[in-house]
Structure formats: structure tokens, C-alpha cells
Design a protein around this motif. Structure first.
Motif, PDB file in Angstrom:
ATOM      1  N   MET A   1       0.821  -1.183   0.000  1.00  8.50           N
ATOM      2  CA  MET A   1       0.000   0.000   0.000  1.00  8.50           C
ATOM      3  C   MET A   1       0.872   1.255   0.000  1.00  8.50           C
ATOM      4  SD  MET A   1      -3.193   0.959   0.210  1.00  8.50           S
ATOM      5  CE  MET A   1      -4.540   1.232   1.259  1.00  8.50           C
ATOM      6  N   LYS A   2       1.951   1.213   0.756  1.00 10.21           N
ATOM      7  CA  LYS A   2       2.814   2.382   0.888  1.00 10.21           C
ATOM      8  C   LYS A   2       3.385   2.826  -0.457  1.00 10.21           C
ATOM      9  CE  LYS A   2       7.057   3.816   3.191  1.00 10.21           C
ATOM     10  NZ  LYS A   2       8.136   3.395   4.084  1.00 10.21           N
ATOM     11  N   SER A   3       3.718   1.884  -1.321  1.00 13.14           N
ATOM     12  CA  SER A   3       4.358   2.226  -2.582  1.00 13.14           C
ATOM     13  C   SER A   3       3.373   2.333  -3.750  1.00 13.14           C
ATOM     14  CB  SER A   3       5.439   1.197  -2.911  1.00 13.14           C
ATOM     15  OG  SER A   3       4.849  -0.074  -3.064  1.00 13.14           O
ATOM     16  N   LEU A   4       2.083   2.228  -3.480  1.00 15.05           N
ATOM     17  CA  LEU A   4       1.072   2.306  -4.534  1.00 15.05           C
ATOM     18  C   LEU A   4       1.001   3.730  -5.089  1.00 15.05           C
ATOM     19  CD1 LEU A   4      -1.280   0.680  -5.903  1.00 15.05           C
ATOM     20  CD2 LEU A   4      -2.759   1.744  -4.192  1.00 15.05           C
ATOM     21  N   ARG A  95       2.510   9.076  -4.562  1.00 14.91           N
ATOM     22  CA  ARG A  95       2.076   7.963  -3.713  1.00 14.91           C
ATOM     23  C   ARG A  95       1.134   8.516  -2.625  1.00 14.91           C
ATOM     24  NH1 ARG A  95       6.773   6.439  -5.846  1.00 14.91           N
ATOM     25  NH2 ARG A  95       7.079   4.234  -6.282  1.00 14.91           N
ATOM     26  N   PRO A  96      -0.177   8.523  -2.913  1.00 15.07           N
ATOM     27  CA  PRO A  96      -1.111   9.137  -1.972  1.00 15.07           C
ATOM     28  C   PRO A  96      -1.241   8.383  -0.646  1.00 15.07           C
ATOM     29  CG  PRO A  96      -2.290   8.129  -3.784  1.00 15.07           C
ATOM     30  CD  PRO A  96      -0.832   8.051  -4.115  1.00 15.07           C
ATOM     31  N   PHE A  97      -0.802   7.132  -0.610  1.00 15.85           N
ATOM     32  CA  PHE A  97      -0.889   6.357   0.620  1.00 15.85           C
ATOM     33  C   PHE A  97       0.466   6.198   1.284  1.00 15.85           C
ATOM     34  CE2 PHE A  97      -4.257   4.771  -2.226  1.00 15.85           C
ATOM     35  CZ  PHE A  97      -5.355   5.210  -1.492  1.00 15.85           C
ATOM     36  N   GLY A  98       1.429   7.045   0.946  1.00 15.53           N
ATOM     37  CA  GLY A  98       2.776   6.944   1.483  1.00 15.53           C
ATOM     38  C   GLY A  98       2.895   7.303   2.955  1.00 15.53           C
ATOM     39  N   HIS A  99       1.982   8.096   3.463  1.00 16.75           N
ATOM     40  CA  HIS A  99       2.032   8.490   4.867  1.00 16.75           C
ATOM     41  C   HIS A  99       1.698   7.284   5.749  1.00 16.75           C
ATOM     42  CE1 HIS A  99       0.959  10.474   8.638  1.00 16.75           C
ATOM     43  NE2 HIS A  99       1.689  11.484   8.198  1.00 16.75           N
ATOM     44  N   PRO A 100       2.408   7.106   6.848  1.00 17.15           N
ATOM     45  CA  PRO A 100       2.153   5.955   7.729  1.00 17.15           C
ATOM     46  C   PRO A 100       0.709   5.841   8.220  1.00 17.15           C
ATOM     47  CG  PRO A 100       4.187   7.021   8.366  1.00 17.15           C
ATOM     48  CD  PRO A 100       3.557   7.890   7.311  1.00 17.15           C
ATOM     49  N   TYR A 101      -0.027   6.914   8.223  1.00 16.64           N
ATOM     50  CA  TYR A 101      -1.428   6.860   8.639  1.00 16.64           C
ATOM     51  C   TYR A 101      -2.192   5.799   7.853  1.00 16.64           C
ATOM     52  CZ  TYR A 101      -6.319   8.169   9.019  1.00 16.64           C
ATOM     53  OH  TYR A 101      -7.678   8.142   9.203  1.00 16.64           O
ATOM     54  N   HIS A 102      -1.873   5.638   6.572  1.00 19.89           N
ATOM     55  CA  HIS A 102      -2.619   4.738   5.703  1.00 19.89           C
ATOM     56  C   HIS A 102      -2.177   3.286   5.789  1.00 19.89           C
ATOM     57  CE1 HIS A 102      -4.625   8.094   3.810  1.00 19.89           C
ATOM     58  NE2 HIS A 102      -3.457   8.694   3.692  1.00 19.89           N
ATOM     59  N   TRP A 103      -0.999   3.005   6.300  1.00 18.94           N
ATOM     60  CA  TRP A 103      -0.513   1.626   6.230  1.00 18.94           C
ATOM     61  C   TRP A 103       0.136   1.106   7.502  1.00 18.94           C
ATOM     62  CZ3 TRP A 103       4.642   1.608   7.243  1.00 18.94           C
ATOM     63  CH2 TRP A 103       5.346   2.757   6.934  1.00 18.94           C
TER      64      TRP A 103
END
Length: 113
Positions: A1-4, A95-103
Motif C-alpha cells: 500500500m505504501k508504494s502504490l 504515492r497518496p498512501f505513502g504516509h504511515p497513517y494509511h498503512w
């Protein structure tokens, strides 16, 4: 997810749209998700197009007709049209999901008494 990347997410949503031609509710959800990803990539002009397709789908199907949703889609499309005039270059590699909040998992350890 982080690298998506935003483009990879949009590609996945487009695949979902192709698979759900017989389910308008899932298509509506996918179109709204597509618009969010296009906006995350910094491309409000394409997000307006996705919102407009979703609004057209919503108004064409009476059983999905939700006045509050139609109003929100129209309002969001109007706001995005204004943002599209800024003409910033979109970045579909973002990468919109790069922030740790998302993963990142959040686990608390220790004595919390």
C-alpha cells in the motif's frame, strides 16, 4: 500500500469499472474513487470528468436517485472546475498512501493503568 502510485490505483479502479458493467451502484462507487485518486494526483480536470460521469449515471438510474448525493457531486464538480483552472501539472507517480497513517499498524504496549 505504501508504494502504490495514484496511476496504479486508477488502473485498478478502471479494471473494477470494466468488471462491474451490470452493477451501477459499484460503478458509482468506483467512479467516485477514481475522481479522488485523480485529485490526489493533482489532476482536477480529469476528476471533474469522473464526477460528471458519476452524476450522469446517478441521474439516469431512478433507483439510485439520491438528491443529496447528486447535489454533493454537482458541488464537488463545480469546485474541481475552479481548481482545474490553476493548471498545475498532474503527478500520477505520486504515492497518496505513502504516509504511515494509511498503512502502519498502531499497537499500544505496556501498563496503561
Amino acid at each position: 500500500m505504501k508504494s502504490l502510485t495514484a496511476q496504479a490505483a486508477i488502473d485498478g479502479i478502471d479494471e473494477e469499472l470494466a468488471r462491474t458493467t451490470d452493477d451501477p451502484e459499484r460503478q458509482l462507487t468506483a467512479l467516485r474513487a477514481r475522481a479522488r485518486m485523480q485529485l490526489a494526483a493533482g489532476d482536477p480536470a480529469q476528476a471533474v470528468t469522473s464526477h460528471q460521469v458519476a452524476l450522469d449515471l446517478l441521474t439516469a438510474l431512478p433507483h439510485l436517485a439520491d438528491p443529496s448525493l447528486a447535489a454533493r457531486l454537482s458541488e464537488q464538480a463545480a469546485l474541481l472546475r475552479v481548481r482545474a483552472r490553476a493548471r498545475a501539472a498532474p503527478d500520477y507517480g505520486r504515492r497518496p498512501f505513502g504516509h504511515p497513517y494509511h498503512w502502519a499498524p498502531f499497537v499500544l504496549h505496556g501498563d496503561w493503568s
